[in-house]
Design a protein around this motif. Structure first.
Motif, PDB file in Angstrom:
ATOM      1  N   HIS A   6       0.839  -1.190   0.000  1.00 51.44           N
ATOM      2  CA  HIS A   6       0.000   0.000   0.000  1.00 51.44           C
ATOM      3  C   HIS A   6       0.877   1.244   0.000  1.00 51.44           C
ATOM      4  O   HIS A   6       2.089   1.176   0.242  1.00 51.44           O
ATOM      5  CB  HIS A   6      -0.950   0.013   1.204  1.00 51.44           C
ATOM      6  N   ASN A  57       0.962  10.533  -0.313  1.00 47.87           N
ATOM      7  CA  ASN A  57       1.361   9.148   0.029  1.00 47.87           C
ATOM      8  C   ASN A  57       2.475   8.746  -0.939  1.00 47.87           C
ATOM      9  O   ASN A  57       2.266   8.017  -1.904  1.00 47.87           O
ATOM     10  CB  ASN A  57       0.170   8.201  -0.099  1.00 47.87           C
ATOM     11  N   ASN A 127      -3.017   2.109  -8.002  1.00 51.61           N
ATOM     12  CA  ASN A 127      -4.344   1.472  -8.067  1.00 51.61           C
ATOM     13  C   ASN A 127      -4.196  -0.047  -8.026  1.00 51.61           C
ATOM     14  O   ASN A 127      -3.314  -0.622  -8.666  1.00 51.61           O
ATOM     15  CB  ASN A 127      -5.100   1.908  -9.332  1.00 51.61           C
ATOM     16  N   ASN A 201     -16.333  -1.534   0.674  1.00 53.62           N
ATOM     17  CA  ASN A 201     -15.256  -1.073  -0.203  1.00 53.62           C
ATOM     18  C   ASN A 201     -15.056   0.450  -0.103  1.00 53.62           C
ATOM     19  O   ASN A 201     -15.734   1.132   0.674  1.00 53.62           O
ATOM     20  CB  ASN A 201     -15.501  -1.506  -1.654  1.00 53.62           C
ATOM     21  N   LYS A 202     -14.126   0.974  -0.889  1.00 58.05           N
ATOM     22  CA  LYS A 202     -13.807   2.400  -0.820  1.00 58.05           C
ATOM     23  C   LYS A 202     -14.963   3.293  -1.259  1.00 58.05           C
ATOM     24  O   LYS A 202     -14.999   4.475  -0.927  1.00 58.05           O
ATOM     25  CB  LYS A 202     -12.563   2.695  -1.674  1.00 58.05           C
ATOM     26  N   SER A 203     -15.879   2.715  -2.007  1.00 59.92           N
ATOM     27  CA  SER A 203     -17.068   3.471  -2.434  1.00 59.92           C
ATOM     28  C   SER A 203     -18.202   3.354  -1.423  1.00 59.92           C
ATOM     29  O   SER A 203     -19.339   3.714  -1.719  1.00 59.92           O
ATOM     30  CB  SER A 203     -17.541   2.959  -3.806  1.00 59.92           C
ATOM     31  N   HIS A 204     -17.890   2.820  -0.248  1.00 59.96           N
ATOM     32  CA  HIS A 204     -18.862   2.656   0.848  1.00 59.96           C
ATOM     33  C   HIS A 204     -19.992   1.720   0.459  1.00 59.96           C
ATOM     34  O   HIS A 204     -21.145   1.917   0.853  1.00 59.96           O
ATOM     35  CB  HIS A 204     -19.413   4.011   1.296  1.00 59.96           C
ATOM     36  N   GLN A 205     -19.658   0.700  -0.311  1.00 56.95           N
ATOM     37  CA  GLN A 205     -20.645  -0.295  -0.721  1.00 56.95           C
ATOM     38  C   GLN A 205     -20.317  -1.644  -0.095  1.00 56.95           C
ATOM     39  O   GLN A 205     -19.145  -2.004   0.077  1.00 56.95           O
ATOM     40  CB  GLN A 205     -20.650  -0.438  -2.246  1.00 56.95           C
ATOM     41  N   GLN A 207     -19.606  -5.421   0.038  1.00 55.66           N
ATOM     42  CA  GLN A 207     -19.070  -6.413  -0.891  1.00 55.66           C
ATOM     43  C   GLN A 207     -19.282  -7.838  -0.410  1.00 55.66           C
ATOM     44  O   GLN A 207     -19.311  -8.772  -1.202  1.00 55.66           O
ATOM     45  CB  GLN A 207     -17.571  -6.189  -1.102  1.00 55.66           C
ATOM     46  N   SER A 262     -22.694  -3.341  -3.613  1.00 52.57           N
ATOM     47  CA  SER A 262     -21.901  -3.180  -4.824  1.00 52.57           C
ATOM     48  C   SER A 262     -22.663  -3.801  -5.997  1.00 52.57           C
ATOM     49  O   SER A 262     -23.493  -4.698  -5.819  1.00 52.57           O
ATOM     50  CB  SER A 262     -20.533  -3.849  -4.680  1.00 52.57           C
TER      51      SER A 262
END
Length: 288
Positions: A6, A57, A127, A201-205, A207, A262
């Motif tokens: 990361h 970062n 990514n 996930n990062k989209s707040h969905q 999974q 998602s």
């Protein structure tokens, strides 16, 4: 062999951790660097990083872990070769890099810190870096004849087979009571000391889910393939009176929050609902 990666912003603290002598740290690889202390290495990183002030970062942190058996007899040279080949797989040969081995635990592992800014000033794209790190480590293991990630995962699940069976039995018992909502299922599992953890996930969905029991944390599909999020949600939906619909929900109530699903999970749930409708139709026909 397993790889994790990361992007980080705390370059100095991370390199100092890597060089921690209490962890029997030993430098196994150093590229485009002259310093001999964490402070000196960090300053050299900063010189290159000053070419791109917008990237916050700006350091890449990796952990590459051979299996216990593979790692226990590896020399400094062997571990340096692993680090070098891993960096080649990650296409980081034009970046400052320092790598350390930690032998303070039974599981020998390598910490690699790479400057995210290349020697010519380009920002390395991070990514899917976690997935790419896994693939890179697996490719290196294959090339060097070491135990690969799938074998590591299979060994781990085999070791945890007893726990997995316990969770599955509790899951089947809870489903047998036909809970009408995911919240009801979660509460019933909790009554049996099994904690269900949503994967967001990062989209707040949503999974999927993980299960925690007796200090062990596993993905639902690692417990058993029939416990994957799409199958679980579909089965609970079918316990409701209106569940003959094959339309999958776009969101769900999980405890005190409404969570969006998602797109991939919604699609999978829809397929499971269709299977349920077909099965009920066939069962009804057989019973006539």
């Amino acid at each position: 062999m397993i790889g994790k990666g990361h992007s980080i912003s705390r370059t100095g603290a991370s390199i100092a951790y890597g060089w921690n002598q209490e962890k029997e740290a030993e430098v196994v690889l150093k590229e485009y660097l002259a310093g001999d202390t964490p402070v000196e290495i960090t300053e050299e990183f900063k010189i290159i990083q000053s070419q791109n002030q917008r990237c916050t970062n700006n350091t890449l942190s990796f952990i590459v872990s051979p299996t216990v058996e593979d790692g226990k007899n590896m020399s400094r040279k062997d571990l340096g070769e692993i680090a070098q080949k891993f960096l080649q797989e990650m296409k980081l040969t034009n970046h400052q890099v320092i790598a350390f081995v930690h032998r303070d635990k039974q599981h020998t592992h390598i910490h690699i810190y790479a400057n995210r800014i290349s020697l010519t000033g380009e920002v390395y794209k991070d990514n899917f870096i976690g997935k790419r790190s896994q693939l890179a480590a697996d490719n290196v293991a294959k090339e060097l004849g070491l135990t690969r990630v799938r074998e590591v995962q299979r060994e781990r699940l085999q070791e945890l087979n007893g726990i997995r069976q316990e969770i599955r039995k509790i899951h089947e018992k809870v489903l047998g009571s036909r809970p009408k909502s995911l919240n009801a299922y979660i509460r019933l599992m909790q009554d049996h000391k099994v904690k269900m953890i949503p994967i967001i996930n990062k989209s707040h969905q949503l999974q999927g889910f993980r299960f925690e029991f007796k200090g062990v944390n596993l993905k639902a599909s690692e417990v058993h393939r029939n416990m994957s999020g799409n199958r679980l949600i579909a089965e609970i939906l079918q316990n409701r009176s209106w569940s003959r619909s094959i339309e999958a929900p776009k969101s769900l109530q999980i405890l005190d929050k409404t969570v969006q699903l998602s797109a991939s999970l919604t699609t999978k749930i829809g397929k499971e609902l269709i299977k349920g409708v077909i099965k009920r139709a066939l069962d009804t026909g057989i019973g006539m």
